[in-house]
Design a protein around this motif. Sequence first.
Motif, PDB file in Angstrom:
ATOM      1  N   ASN A  17      -7.799   2.347  -1.008  1.00 56.85           N
ATOM      2  CA  ASN A  17      -7.230   3.212  -1.769  1.00 56.85           C
ATOM      3  C   ASN A  17      -7.408   2.928  -3.283  1.00 56.85           C
ATOM      4  OD1 ASN A  17      -6.059   5.203  -3.231  1.00 56.85           O
ATOM      5  ND2 ASN A  17      -5.096   6.172  -1.513  1.00 56.85           N
TER       6      ASN A  17
ATOM      7  N   SER B 137      -3.677  -0.654  -9.446  1.00 58.29           N
ATOM      8  CA  SER B 137      -2.139  -0.917  -9.824  1.00 58.29           C
ATOM      9  C   SER B 137      -2.239  -2.323  -9.355  1.00 58.29           C
ATOM     10  CB  SER B 137      -1.159   0.126  -9.140  1.00 58.29           C
ATOM     11  OG  SER B 137      -1.203   1.376  -9.420  1.00 58.29           O
TER      12      SER B 137
ATOM     13  N   ASN C 244       5.374   3.192  -3.715  1.00 63.33           N
ATOM     14  CA  ASN C 244       5.141   1.907  -4.459  1.00 63.33           C
ATOM     15  C   ASN C 244       3.932   2.239  -5.667  1.00 63.33           C
ATOM     16  OD1 ASN C 244       7.206   0.411  -3.711  1.00 63.33           O
ATOM     17  ND2 ASN C 244       6.368  -0.771  -2.369  1.00 63.33           N
ATOM     18  N   TRP C 245       3.290   3.472  -5.439  1.00 65.19           N
ATOM     19  CA  TRP C 245       2.065   3.530  -6.352  1.00 65.19           C
ATOM     20  C   TRP C 245       2.421   3.776  -7.781  1.00 65.19           C
ATOM     21  CZ3 TRP C 245      -1.040   8.047  -3.449  1.00 65.19           C
ATOM     22  CH2 TRP C 245      -1.804   7.678  -2.206  1.00 65.19           C
ATOM     23  N   GLY C 246       1.668   3.290  -8.416  1.00 62.95           N
ATOM     24  CA  GLY C 246       1.878   3.488  -9.999  1.00 62.95           C
ATOM     25  C   GLY C 246       2.688   1.909 -10.490  1.00 62.95           C
TER      26      GLY C 246
ATOM     27  N   MET D 179       3.847  -0.778  -7.954  1.00 62.78           N
ATOM     28  CA  MET D 179       3.023  -1.719  -7.571  1.00 62.78           C
ATOM     29  C   MET D 179       2.376  -2.538  -8.729  1.00 62.78           C
ATOM     30  SD  MET D 179       0.084  -0.596  -4.978  1.00 62.78           S
ATOM     31  CE  MET D 179       1.096  -0.147  -3.668  1.00 62.78           C
TER      32      MET D 179
ATOM     33  N   ILE E  72      -6.123   4.015  -6.053  1.00 56.66           N
ATOM     34  CA  ILE E  72      -4.669   4.025  -6.610  1.00 56.66           C
ATOM     35  C   ILE E  72      -4.088   2.760  -6.452  1.00 56.66           C
ATOM     36  CG2 ILE E  72      -2.539   5.204  -6.698  1.00 56.66           C
ATOM     37  CD1 ILE E  72      -4.073   7.617  -5.833  1.00 56.66           C
ATOM     38  N   VAL E  73      -4.099   2.169  -5.403  1.00 50.91           N
ATOM     39  CA  VAL E  73      -3.455   1.182  -5.022  1.00 50.91           C
ATOM     40  C   VAL E  73      -4.157  -0.177  -5.848  1.00 50.91           C
ATOM     41  CG1 VAL E  73      -3.142  -0.817  -2.992  1.00 50.91           C
ATOM     42  CG2 VAL E  73      -2.796   1.712  -2.601  1.00 50.91           C
TER      43      VAL E  73
ATOM     44  N   HIS F  51      -5.620  -2.907   0.157  1.00 48.47           N
ATOM     45  CA  HIS F  51      -6.205  -1.514   0.539  1.00 48.47           C
ATOM     46  C   HIS F  51      -7.196  -0.927  -0.183  1.00 48.47           C
ATOM     47  CE1 HIS F  51      -5.422   2.636   1.891  1.00 48.47           C
ATOM     48  NE2 HIS F  51      -4.566   2.075   2.991  1.00 48.47           N
TER      49      HIS F  51
ATOM     50  N   HIS G  15       0.877  -0.925   0.056  1.00 49.66           N
ATOM     51  CA  HIS G  15       0.187   0.007  -0.256  1.00 49.66           C
ATOM     52  C   HIS G  15       0.917   1.255  -0.031  1.00 49.66           C
ATOM     53  CE1 HIS G  15       1.153  -0.269   4.331  1.00 49.66           C
ATOM     54  NE2 HIS G  15       0.965   0.863   4.354  1.00 49.66           N
ATOM     55  N   ARG G  16       2.055   1.360   0.086  1.00 49.63           N
ATOM     56  CA  ARG G  16       2.980   2.367   0.515  1.00 49.63           C
ATOM     57  C   ARG G  16       2.941   3.632  -0.732  1.00 49.63           C
ATOM     58  NH1 ARG G  16       5.086   1.717   5.017  1.00 49.63           N
ATOM     59  NH2 ARG G  16       5.627   3.867   5.172  1.00 49.63           N
ATOM     60  N   ARG G  17       3.023   4.705  -0.369  1.00 50.07           N
ATOM     61  CA  ARG G  17       2.800   5.715  -1.420  1.00 50.07           C
ATOM     62  C   ARG G  17       3.999   5.646  -2.370  1.00 50.07           C
ATOM     63  NH1 ARG G  17      -0.428  10.143  -0.121  1.00 50.07           N
ATOM     64  NH2 ARG G  17      -1.419  10.084   1.960  1.00 50.07           N
TER      65      ARG G  17
END
Length: 426
Positions: free
Chosen positions: A243, A249, A212-214, A217, A245-246, A241, A208-210
């Motif tokens: 979110n 991806s 790693n977004w995109g 992930m 975005i998570v 998660h 879930h870490r920011r």
Amino acid sequence: MPRILVVYGTRPEAIKLAPVVTALRRTHCFETVVAVTAQHRLMLDQVNEIFGIRPDHDLDLLRDRPNLTGITAGTIEGIEPLLAKHKPDMMLVQGDTTTVFAAALAAFYAQVPVAHLEAGLRTSHRYDPYPEEINRRLATVLASLHLAPTSNARRNLEHEGVDPASIHVTGNTVIDALLQVHGMHLPTTEPALDRIGGAERLILVTSHRRENWGAPMERIGRAVARLARRYPQAKVLLPAHLNPIVRESLLPPLEGLDNVVVTAPLDYVDMAHAVAASTIVLTDSGGVQEEAPSLGKPVLVLRETTERPEAVEAGTVALVGTDEDRIVDTASELLDEPDRYFEMARAVNPYGDGRAADRVVAALGAHFGLREPPEEFIAPVETEAEAESRRHRRAGAPAMHPALAHLWWGAREQRQQRTAANSPQN
């Protein structure tokens, strides 16, 4: 009687502060006021309910302030009147969230000393993890009392010029929380956990870490899909998660794979059982890096850096980053090579012994001149004789705290019972 204002906002903070709040109230030496920012709403409430904590104040920030700037401003604005109302002798915060930094800054503005639990963790990369690395560095600058979980964290603080007299090595209260949950004998509540019962091998994945977004992930998602195809008899459990975005991806490569079970985020009890039932854990979470080695579970950290190097040094955690091939190759090595698996599943826990909360209370008491400072937590070191002894009893539970071993066996027995129930003969 000194008044302690305990402030937290996320599920990890709640988990690690719950044993401390319990210990503070048990001693009757402090007046304890609990305030939450609700940086995590649902997951925070679940933890408070499990541990029987009813906050005295709830700022409910995430409703109107969903981003980091809003959470920072809202925390400062929300904590300021509480400081004026309660006039605490000290504020206690935990970890590295935006709530921690902003609450500590509000306390500084009010000239209230800050005690920082889990102080001294560092990666030395300002954007990895983001924003946690800077949050905890700023918390160190603002704090007067530094409650370091390990001797390595103490060294980090001393290297930055923190007064050694203000540092106490307590161990990590995450182990205390695991023990408390074990003692409650709470059942699992997530129905999807029954679907993993028949698996001889379980791969638990959280990401879930920011940072790693995109694309990072997306690579994690593809690696997990490859593992699911390579090991069709294994189950993959992925509490995703919420979110978007998570999810956008991570999840698309996993669609249509029958042995992949995707759930909403698990509550703390269900997550503890899932870790105990797992074979290996793939995660970018900080807390899981601490919990899984306590239960003898090899952990592959889906990050380029970690602020928790102790388990890497002990050999129970490996940094694999987000490279797709590296994730697949390292996980496959553990699943295919029993000797390699055994070397990582050593369960020499460098993080705690279940008495960290008592050391925290003792450190607070020493700060106010109420008692002697606590003896420092010293991580255990496995001897060659102990390693050799376990090498000859691989089928047994790992070497760990007796209560955690009970949780390990309980998860194993649940899995065996579910396997029998799902057998074609029944």
